[in-house]
Scaffold this active site. Structure first.
Site, mmCIF file in Angstrom:
data_model
loop_
_atom_site.group_PDB
_atom_site.id
_atom_site.type_symbol
_atom_site.label_atom_id
_atom_site.label_comp_id
_atom_site.label_asym_id
_atom_site.label_seq_id
_atom_site.Cartn_x
_atom_site.Cartn_y
_atom_site.Cartn_z
ATOM 1 N N TYR A 87 60.634 134.771 47.070
ATOM 2 C CA TYR A 87 59.902 135.998 47.396
ATOM 3 C C TYR A 87 58.409 135.673 47.597
ATOM 4 O O TYR A 87 57.711 136.335 48.357
ATOM 5 C CB TYR A 87 60.122 137.046 46.302
ATOM 6 N N LYS A 99 53.030 142.381 46.569
ATOM 7 C CA LYS A 99 53.525 143.569 45.855
ATOM 8 C C LYS A 99 52.719 143.799 44.567
ATOM 9 O O LYS A 99 52.505 144.945 44.161
ATOM 10 C CB LYS A 99 55.018 143.440 45.535
HETATM 11 P P1 NAP Z 1 62.760 147.593 56.981
HETATM 12 O O1 NAP Z 1 63.823 148.527 57.387
HETATM 13 O O2 NAP Z 1 62.608 146.335 57.762
HETATM 14 O O3 NAP Z 1 61.376 148.391 56.933
HETATM 15 C C1 NAP Z 1 60.113 147.761 56.995
HETATM 16 C C2 NAP Z 1 59.268 148.598 57.918
HETATM 17 O O4 NAP Z 1 57.911 148.110 57.971
HETATM 18 C C3 NAP Z 1 59.799 148.551 59.360
HETATM 19 O O5 NAP Z 1 59.969 149.873 59.843
HETATM 20 C C4 NAP Z 1 58.682 147.837 60.097
HETATM 21 O O6 NAP Z 1 58.597 148.226 61.455
HETATM 22 C C5 NAP Z 1 57.480 148.329 59.310
HETATM 23 N N1 NAP Z 1 56.265 147.594 59.675
HETATM 24 C C6 NAP Z 1 56.044 146.248 59.634
HETATM 25 N N2 NAP Z 1 54.827 145.974 60.143
HETATM 26 C C7 NAP Z 1 54.273 147.172 60.501
HETATM 27 C C8 NAP Z 1 53.043 147.557 61.097
HETATM 28 N N3 NAP Z 1 52.102 146.663 61.434
HETATM 29 N N4 NAP Z 1 52.807 148.872 61.339
HETATM 30 C C9 NAP Z 1 53.736 149.811 61.014
HETATM 31 N N5 NAP Z 1 54.918 149.508 60.443
HETATM 32 C C10 NAP Z 1 55.189 148.203 60.211
HETATM 33 O O7 NAP Z 1 62.978 147.102 55.466
HETATM 34 P P2 NAP Z 1 63.001 147.897 54.073
HETATM 35 O O8 NAP Z 1 63.717 147.005 53.148
HETATM 36 O O9 NAP Z 1 63.443 149.287 54.270
HETATM 37 O O10 NAP Z 1 61.472 147.856 53.632
HETATM 38 C C11 NAP Z 1 60.716 149.014 53.317
HETATM 39 C C12 NAP Z 1 59.842 148.750 52.116
HETATM 40 O O11 NAP Z 1 60.666 148.613 50.962
HETATM 41 C C13 NAP Z 1 59.006 147.478 52.194
HETATM 42 O O12 NAP Z 1 57.748 147.713 51.591
HETATM 43 C C14 NAP Z 1 59.815 146.519 51.339
HETATM 44 O O13 NAP Z 1 59.025 145.458 50.828
HETATM 45 C C15 NAP Z 1 60.253 147.463 50.260
HETATM 46 N N6 NAP Z 1 61.353 147.008 49.408
HETATM 47 C C16 NAP Z 1 62.508 146.567 49.960
HETATM 48 C C17 NAP Z 1 63.539 146.138 49.141
HETATM 49 C C18 NAP Z 1 64.833 145.638 49.717
HETATM 50 O O14 NAP Z 1 65.554 144.935 49.016
HETATM 51 N N7 NAP Z 1 65.172 145.961 50.939
HETATM 52 C C19 NAP Z 1 63.383 146.171 47.746
HETATM 53 C C20 NAP Z 1 62.201 146.642 47.213
HETATM 54 C C21 NAP Z 1 61.179 147.052 48.053
HETATM 55 P P3 NAP Z 1 59.222 147.224 62.585
HETATM 56 O O15 NAP Z 1 60.556 146.794 62.130
HETATM 57 O O16 NAP Z 1 59.253 148.073 63.798
HETATM 58 O O17 NAP Z 1 58.252 146.084 62.678
#
Ligand code: NAP
Length: 256
Positions: free
Chosen positions: A156, A163
């Site tokens: 990570y 984070k």
């Molecule tokens: P995700 O579907 O890939 O979402 C991430 C989002 O961030 C995408 O919509 C992406 O847009 C957007 N993004 C990236 N760069 C950007 C920018 N410059 N301007 C605007 N938007 C931008 O993945 P997710 O897992 O749902 O992630 C959402 C959040 O949850 C993140 O903060 C992640 O670290 C957190 N999280 C995830 C997990 C997990 O296991 N999945 C666990 C804990 C926390 P594009 O794809 O269009 O670039």
């Protein structure tokens, strides 16, 4: 009657129907919220997000690259024109180059470190700053974090450090925005298979370990995050701010 009847919510971070932000949007819609959606950009993303916006009956759909301050300011003006004020902002956005989500943290390149901090941390500061004037008193800002902020999670790496900075940012913003009675909180989700998560080397192997070790003996999904976010956007959580709430089936409480 829904928990969020009459509340206007702007959501950042829906890339597709597996995104955590999509689960949040769905739960908030179910609770009566009016939704606006902003997505990162590019025509392929637009093609994916448009049907989702239609499905959710979103009243606002705008592109915004959150690495661009002038784009955020322009978005805030459009949102102001559309809604006048907002009750909640969901920031579910992160990015780090794939090559630093494997191997040694010590090998992280300066440029990759700065990219991770810029997109995964500063975007929350920028959004809070530019949208502060639109947020109604008793408004709520919600971001997404992960346990890798608190403990070392192999691979990570720089995202864990980002984070940790994001969680500190939540506390500092909570003080600044508390003066207007706006609350700022983070949800720390257990691992969920999304596009972002797939970028972390060895991600798949985490899921069975979590379900085996978590007190509740299972993994979480995007709807679980949505339920917590709906609570944090609602008046039921009106005296909760600066917090990191774990939605991880209890995994984080285990020592061994
Ligand atoms: P995700 O579907 O890939 O979402 C991430 C989002 O961030 C995408 O919509 C992406 O847009 C957007 N993004 C990236 N760069 C950007 C920018 N410059 N301007 C605007 N938007 C931008 O993945 P997710 O897992 O749902 O992630 C959402 C959040 O949850 C993140 O903060 C992640 O670290 C957190 N999280 C995830 C997990 C997990 O296991 N999945 C666990 C804990 C926390 P594009 O794809 O269009 O670039």
């Amino acid at each position: 009657m829904g928990l969020l009847d009459g509340k206007k919510v702007l959501i950042f971070g829906i890339a597709n129907d597996r995104s955590i932000a999509y689960g949040i949007a769905r739960q908030m819609k179910e609770q009566g919220a009016e939704l606006g959606i902003s997505y990162a950009g590019g025509s392929s993303i637009e093609r994916r997000v448009k049907p989702i916006a239609e499905e959710l009956g979103a009243s606002f759909l705008e592109e915004c690259d959150l690495s661009d301050d002038s784009a955020i300011e322009a978005l805030a003006l459009k949102a102001e024109k559309k809604y006048g004020s907002l009750d909640c902002i969901v920031h579910s956005v992160a990015f780090a180059p794939h090559e630093c989500l494997a191997g040694r943290y010590a090998d992280t390149a300066r440029a990759d470190f700065l990219t991770a901090m810029n997109i995964s941390v500063y975007t929350l500061v920028a959004v809070a700053n530019k949208f502060e004037r639109l947020l109604s008193p008793e408004g709520s800002v919600i971001t997404m974090t992960y346990y890798g902020a608190e403990k070392v999670v192999p691979n990570y790496n720089v995202m864990g450090v980002a984070k940790a900075a994001l969680e500190a940012t939540v506390r500092y913003l909570a003080v600044d925005m508390g003066k207007k009675s706006v609350r700022v909180n983070a949800i720390s989700a257990g691992p969920i298979k999304t596009v972002s998560a797939a970028g972390v080397s060895g991600f798949r192997s985490m899921l069975p370990v979590y379900s085996e070790r978590a007190p509740l003996g299972r993994n979480v999904d995007i709807n679980d995050c949505g339920g917590c976010a709906a609570f944090l956007a609602s008046d039921l959580s009106k005296n909760i701010t600066g917090e990191v709430i774990h939605v991880d089936a209890g995994y984080n409480i285990m020592g061994f």
